[in-house]
Design an enzyme around this catalytic site. Structure first.
Site, PDB file in Angstrom:
ATOM      1  N   ASP A   1      44.068  55.107  25.316  1.00 31.23           N
ATOM      2  CA  ASP A   1      44.851  53.878  25.214  1.00 31.23           C
ATOM      3  C   ASP A   1      46.344  54.154  25.361  1.00 31.23           C
ATOM      4  O   ASP A   1      47.056  53.445  26.083  1.00 31.23           O
ATOM      5  CB  ASP A   1      44.601  53.212  23.860  1.00 31.23           C
ATOM      6  N   LEU A   2      46.819  55.163  24.654  1.00 31.94           N
ATOM      7  CA  LEU A   2      48.247  55.463  24.707  1.00 31.94           C
ATOM      8  C   LEU A   2      48.663  55.924  26.095  1.00 31.94           C
ATOM      9  O   LEU A   2      49.685  55.483  26.636  1.00 31.94           O
ATOM     10  CB  LEU A   2      48.598  56.532  23.670  1.00 31.94           C
TER      11      LEU A   2
END
Length: 407
Positions: free
Chosen positions: A182-183
């Site tokens: 996600d990051l």
């Protein structure tokens, strides 16, 4: 402060965000930190799912407030808009006409069903940069056979091979313990938006920026890909693919890391530990042979470390030109002088959670002031001001929309 008079790189840039959880919000937060006006469009009464994801605390009015929401939503505005209603969709299209960038991380196909996907919006705003972050990408560009599969961060980690990289017991793959895909997907989304913004400056045209969490994870496994392509084998879990010593080692009072990459650093390391004779040892001739004899090497290193504290061992290694550090846990970050000097912890005084620290912005620029840590918006906090400022709507019209639960 240096750069205070220069403003921020994205001052004047308008961003619409239709997002949940981490990847999309992380992307738009980077844009907000850089000065963009980020308007987060949320469903009335519910909003971003991370607002209600545990752990939560009651806000005093019976509404649970999720701690996770504070992590990735600083410097944004919140507008509530029911995108399931035709009038809500029409208002969203009006906002999209005014926007420079749109960020969304809904499941592929959802925006299309609402009539506000890239193909629909570029007809009314040819300059729009549309950033879509999803598990496997969109159908428009290089469609994946998995494009319709639901996905969270862990799926990207699993499919990219990253879960076989950490040291572990037995053959069970290991979740890395944080939202890496996600990051990374959010960072790549912001990077893609910047590339598209530069290109729009030359052509006047926007474009679709398609980010896959699987792809974002795969690029982090790049050294294993290269090694497997040539040798046909994957690196051993927890070990660097092409060198040793490179990992964690136990000193008298805990763990340190030592990173030897290149024969010049190996020679320095041998001198620091008082074993210059190891330089000519055929078992340790180069990174690959040292890795093959890693068990023997580990014994030699930990025998040396047994008489040193972490701080003393690291001091000797660093002084000798060998990359090394103590291994810190999260609590150590709150006392680390580097973290303090680099402003890498931001603090909110949240009305529900109290004082909350979150990770800061690591992009430091000489002509840009440090990113601020303004509180993430309350649900719908900026609905009236955005509809007025972006669309020229008066209070009576907004009141009518509220009465019909459009906003």
């Amino acid at each position: 402060m240096m750069g205070a008079a220069m403003g921020r790189p994205l001052d004047g840039v308008k961003v619409l965000a239709v997002e949940n959880f981490v990847a999309g919000p992380f992307c738009s937060m980077w844009l907000a930190d850089a000065g963009a006006e980020v308007v987060k469009v949320e469903s009335p009464g519910q909003g971003d799912f991370s607002r209600s994801t545990s752990p939560t605390r009651d806000d005093g009015e019976g509404v649970p407030q999720g701690l996770s929401f504070l992590r990735t939503n600083r410097n944004k505005k919140s507008v509530t808009l029911d995108l399931k209603q035709p009038e809500g969709q029409a208002l969203f299209r009006e906002l999209a006409v005014k926007a420079d960038i749109l960020v969304e991380n809904l499941r592929p196909g959802v925006m299309e069903r609402l009539g506000i996907d890239y193909n629909a919006l570029r007809e009314i705003n040819p300059g729009l940069i549309y950033v879509a972050v999803s598990g496997f990408g969109q159908k428009d560009l290089l469609p994946s056979p998995f494009k319709d599969n639901p996905a969270f961060d862990i799926v990207g980690q699993a499919m990219s091979g990253l879960m076989y990289r950490p040291e572990r017991e037995g053959d069970r793959p290991t979740y890395l313990g944080f939202s890496l895909a996600d990051l990374e997907g959010g960072i790549l989304g912001a990077y893609g938006a910047m590339l598209a913004l530069i290109q729009r400056g030359r052509t006047g045209k926007g474009q679709l920026v398609d980010i896959s969490l699987y792809d974002a994870s795969l690029i982090l496994n790049e050294i294993s890909v290269a090694m497997f392509s040539v040798l046909g084998t994957a690196p051993k879990p927890g070990l660097h693919a092409v060198t040793a010593p490179f990992g964690t080692y136990r000193a008298r009072d805990g763990y340190i890391v030592i990173a030897v990459l290149g024969e010049h650093i190996w020679q320095r390391f041998c001198e620091v530990i008082g074993r210059a004779d190891l330089v000519g040892d055929p078992r340790f001739r180069d990174g690959i042979t040292r890795q093959a004899n890693n068990a023997v090497l580990n014994e030699l290193i930990e025998a040396w470390l047994a008489s040193y504290s972490r701080a003393d061992a690291v001091s000797l290694l660093v002084k000798g030109g060998v990359p090394a550090s103590i291994v810190q846990d999260v609590g150590d970050l709150f006392h680390c002088p580097h973290v303090a000097a680099r402003n890498m912890l931001m603090q909110f005084d949240d009305p529900v959670w109290g004082k909350v620290s979150i990770a800061g912005n690591p992009v430091k620029m000489s002509a840009v002031p440090e990113a601020e840590a303004s509180l993430p918006p309350r649900l719908g906090e900026h609905t009236e001001s955005v509809l007025h400022d972006w669309l020229g709507m008066d209070s009576d019209r907004i009141g009518e929309l509220r009465a019909r639960a459009v906003v």
